[in-house]
Design a protein around this motif. Structure first.
Motif, mmCIF file in Angstrom:
data_model
loop_
_atom_site.group_PDB
_atom_site.id
_atom_site.type_symbol
_atom_site.label_atom_id
_atom_site.label_comp_id
_atom_site.label_asym_id
_atom_site.label_seq_id
_atom_site.Cartn_x
_atom_site.Cartn_y
_atom_site.Cartn_z
ATOM 1 N N ILE A 1 0.836 -1.343 -0.173
ATOM 2 C CA ILE A 1 0.106 0.115 -0.181
ATOM 3 C C ILE A 1 0.756 1.242 -0.144
ATOM 4 O O ILE A 1 0.547 2.198 -0.696
ATOM 5 C CB ILE A 1 -0.951 -0.031 1.355
ATOM 6 C CG1 ILE A 1 -1.758 -1.175 1.242
ATOM 7 C CG2 ILE A 1 -1.701 1.300 1.404
ATOM 8 C CD1 ILE A 1 -2.866 -1.309 2.322
ATOM 9 N N ALA A 2 1.975 1.271 0.852
ATOM 10 C CA ALA A 2 2.998 2.377 0.771
ATOM 11 C C ALA A 2 3.391 2.661 -0.452
ATOM 12 O O ALA A 2 3.490 3.768 -0.803
ATOM 13 C CB ALA A 2 4.063 1.965 1.800
ATOM 14 N N ILE A 3 3.756 1.474 -1.267
ATOM 15 C CA ILE A 3 4.559 1.890 -2.667
ATOM 16 C C ILE A 3 3.427 2.409 -3.671
ATOM 17 O O ILE A 3 3.784 3.270 -4.598
ATOM 18 C CB ILE A 3 5.043 0.562 -3.053
ATOM 19 C CG1 ILE A 3 6.294 0.000 -2.202
ATOM 20 C CG2 ILE A 3 5.461 0.671 -4.738
ATOM 21 C CD1 ILE A 3 6.714 -1.333 -2.356
ATOM 22 N N ILE A 4 2.151 1.832 -3.600
ATOM 23 C CA ILE A 4 1.155 2.334 -4.526
ATOM 24 C C ILE A 4 0.869 3.731 -4.137
ATOM 25 O O ILE A 4 0.596 4.556 -4.880
ATOM 26 C CB ILE A 4 0.067 1.316 -4.218
ATOM 27 C CG1 ILE A 4 0.068 0.135 -4.606
ATOM 28 C CG2 ILE A 4 -1.450 2.470 -4.996
ATOM 29 C CD1 ILE A 4 -1.164 -0.869 -4.530
ATOM 30 N N ALA A 5 0.630 4.087 -2.771
ATOM 31 C CA ALA A 5 0.561 5.640 -2.332
ATOM 32 C C ALA A 5 1.484 6.489 -2.872
ATOM 33 O O ALA A 5 1.274 7.376 -3.364
ATOM 34 C CB ALA A 5 0.472 5.474 -0.835
ATOM 35 N N LEU A 6 2.947 5.728 -2.735
ATOM 36 C CA LEU A 6 3.977 6.538 -3.232
ATOM 37 C C LEU A 6 3.833 7.018 -4.748
ATOM 38 O O LEU A 6 4.128 8.054 -5.201
ATOM 39 C CB LEU A 6 5.323 6.298 -2.963
ATOM 40 C CG LEU A 6 6.627 6.643 -3.340
ATOM 41 C CD1 LEU A 6 6.774 8.294 -2.230
ATOM 42 C CD2 LEU A 6 7.794 5.865 -3.075
ATOM 43 N N PHE A 7 3.444 6.168 -5.610
ATOM 44 C CA PHE A 7 3.030 6.216 -7.148
ATOM 45 C C PHE A 7 2.114 7.326 -7.219
ATOM 46 O O PHE A 7 2.245 8.153 -8.153
ATOM 47 C CB PHE A 7 2.584 4.632 -7.572
ATOM 48 C CG PHE A 7 2.308 5.103 -8.866
ATOM 49 C CD1 PHE A 7 3.275 5.089 -10.121
ATOM 50 C CD2 PHE A 7 0.885 5.114 -9.432
ATOM 51 C CE1 PHE A 7 2.788 5.027 -11.420
ATOM 52 C CE2 PHE A 7 0.619 5.183 -10.781
ATOM 53 C CZ PHE A 7 1.334 5.084 -11.711
ATOM 54 N N LEU A 8 1.070 7.398 -6.474
ATOM 55 C CA LEU A 8 0.057 8.170 -6.230
ATOM 56 C C LEU A 8 0.402 9.718 -6.100
ATOM 57 O O LEU A 8 -0.040 10.686 -6.469
ATOM 58 C CB LEU A 8 -1.300 7.785 -5.719
ATOM 59 C CG LEU A 8 -2.087 6.587 -6.292
ATOM 60 C CD1 LEU A 8 -3.010 6.135 -5.037
ATOM 61 C CD2 LEU A 8 -2.425 6.712 -7.563
ATOM 62 N N ILE A 9 1.250 9.515 -4.882
ATOM 63 C CA ILE A 9 1.891 10.953 -4.748
ATOM 64 C C ILE A 9 2.463 11.659 -5.781
ATOM 65 O O ILE A 9 2.440 12.797 -5.982
ATOM 66 C CB ILE A 9 2.775 10.805 -3.428
ATOM 67 C CG1 ILE A 9 2.038 10.351 -2.314
ATOM 68 C CG2 ILE A 9 3.756 12.059 -3.194
ATOM 69 C CD1 ILE A 9 2.976 9.945 -1.006
ATOM 70 N N GLY A 10 3.341 10.743 -6.702
ATOM 71 C CA GLY A 10 4.315 11.249 -7.746
ATOM 72 C C GLY A 10 3.066 11.819 -8.904
ATOM 73 O O GLY A 10 3.298 13.037 -9.415
ATOM 74 N N ILE A 11 1.982 11.100 -9.047
ATOM 75 C CA ILE A 11 1.116 11.600 -9.950
ATOM 76 C C ILE A 11 0.305 12.972 -9.255
ATOM 77 O O ILE A 11 0.033 13.871 -10.348
ATOM 78 C CB ILE A 11 -0.173 10.705 -10.026
ATOM 79 C CG1 ILE A 11 0.224 9.398 -10.842
ATOM 80 C CG2 ILE A 11 -1.360 11.336 -10.739
ATOM 81 C CD1 ILE A 11 -0.898 8.319 -11.048
#
Length: 405
Positions: free
Chosen positions: A302-312
């Motif tokens: 979840i943390a990695i997915i959230a990091l991807f979305l933070i980039g977006i």
């Protein structure tokens, strides 16, 4: 600017040379965040204290962007690019050699000085080499170096640091700076600025005093800080809380870079439809994703997915605010572009500083995410006030352009 567009081959070579410099800047800006634990250990300081280096670099950008742009307004553009990248290389070489935390921070400050001016002037130079209807594409291709840096350069620098020590990452960046000097000297045509092509420094500074420009810069300085509050300490957060192995951190950083790239692709069409809705939507999305990151950091997936979305969400914010600033400051192009980079790097400094404060206070590595939520909401309030004032008031007709909102 140059007298006429150049041949396609000359243009491509020049843009490639300029993009190498943007790539080097992207690597040095974000690589420190992936190396903080190693820097802290060798220099005998805490991770939050090592995070001050992130803030010092950002302050260098904030100081250097408007200062260099204003002082060198009529300087030969090619010579100015060479000088700035030479200073950049020296700053990163000093970072590699710094024996103490204090000297390391000073070296990071020096490294940041040419950041905003190089990117702004490099994009303008690239645009001057092509016809008017292709200038936007030329500028974006120089900035592509920043995107590629986050996907490949920053993870590679982190991996190199893990293998050979953190100083090797700055040696790499210094080498890229020297390579850029050589490439720009060979590939970029001589570009001078005529007396009537650049507004006076007084005129540009006066234009920056408009309420809409000030509010847009403040929104970027505060709202974008939410992302940096988390990203500045991403390595210890992912290793200590999410349980990600240290050797996998370069891949985690690459995920963020992919998110930024995806965000850039998404933001373009959204901003074309509405600058204002894209800016507010990016702030809201960033706040929601940072909250999810803070709540579920202990679950690596979840943390990695959230990091991807933070980039977006970060790319949505920067693209929307850049276009908003362009619309509101068309008669102050050079200084407003520099101040735009300065604003986002002020966000870098603010986010890293506040994130370090809550970690030092014993609140743990989840806490910066909640700081980030607060910063995003504060930025949302500022940009909402700007939108309200613009719609409710009667803006000066001179500030209107064909860009739709």
């Amino acid at each position: 600017m140059s007298e006429a567009p150049v041949s396609r081959g000359v243009y491509k070579f020049a843009v490639f040379a300029l993009a190498i410099g943007a790539f080097a800047i992207g690597v040095t800006e974000f690589a420190t965040m992936g190396l903080l634990p190693m820097i802290a250990e060798e220099l005998g300081i805490t991770v939050p204290q090592a995070g001050h280096a992130v803030s010092f670099y950002a302050i260098g950008v904030v100081v250097g962007a408007p200062l260099i742009t204003t002082i060198a307004a009529h300087m030969d553009r090619k010579l100015l690019l060479l000088c700035m990248m030479g200073l950049f290389a020296l700053g990163n070489l000093a970072s590699m050699l710094a024996p103490t935390a204090g000297l390391f921070n000073i070296a990071r400050f020096v490294s940041g000085l040419p950041h905003g001016a190089y990117l702004g002037i490099g994009a303008v130079v690239a645009a001057s080499l092509v016809p008017v209807n292709r200038r936007g594409r030329a500028m974006s291709r120089v900035m592509l170096g920043l995107t590629i840096a986050n996907i490949f350069g920053v993870p590679f620098a982190a991996a190199l640091g893990n293998m050979l020590g953190w100083r090797s990452a700055y040696a790499l960046v210094a080498a890229l700076g020297v390579l850029t000097v050589i490439m720009v000297a060979i590939a970029v045509p001589r570009v001078s600025v005529g007396a009537g092509e650049v507004p006076s420094a007084r005129g540009e500074i006066k234009a920056l005093g408009r309420v809409q420009i000030i509010l847009t810069l403040v929104a970027g300085s505060v709202g974008f800080g939410g992302m940096f509050a988390v990203y500045a300490y991403i390595t210890p957060t992912m290793t200590d809380v999410a349980g990600v192995p240290e050797v996998a951190i370069p891949w985690v950083l690459a995920v963020y870079g992919l998110g930024m790239t995806a965000g850039s692709l998404i933001a373009g069409p959204l901003v074309d439809k509405s600058i204002e809705r894209s800016a507010t939507g990016g702030m809201i999305l960033s706040a929601l994703v940072l909250a999810a990151f803070g709540a579920f950091t202990h679950i690596a997936a979840i943390a990695i997915i959230a990091l991807f979305l933070i980039g977006i969400s970060g790319s949505m914010i920067t693209t929307a605010l850049q276009m908003r600033l362009f619309r509101e400051s068309h008669d102050a192009p050079s200084l407003s572009a520099a101040m735009n980079h300065a604003a986002f790097n002020l966000a870098n400094a603010l986010g890293a500083w506040l994130g370090g404060i809550v970690i030092t206070a014993g609140l743990g590595y989840r806490a910066p995410a909640w700081v980030g939520v607060g910063l995003c909401l504060a930025g949302l309030i500022v940009i909402s006030i700007a939108i309200f004032l613009r719609r409710g008031g009667s803006p000066d007709p001179s500030t209107r352009t064909s860009v739709e909102t």
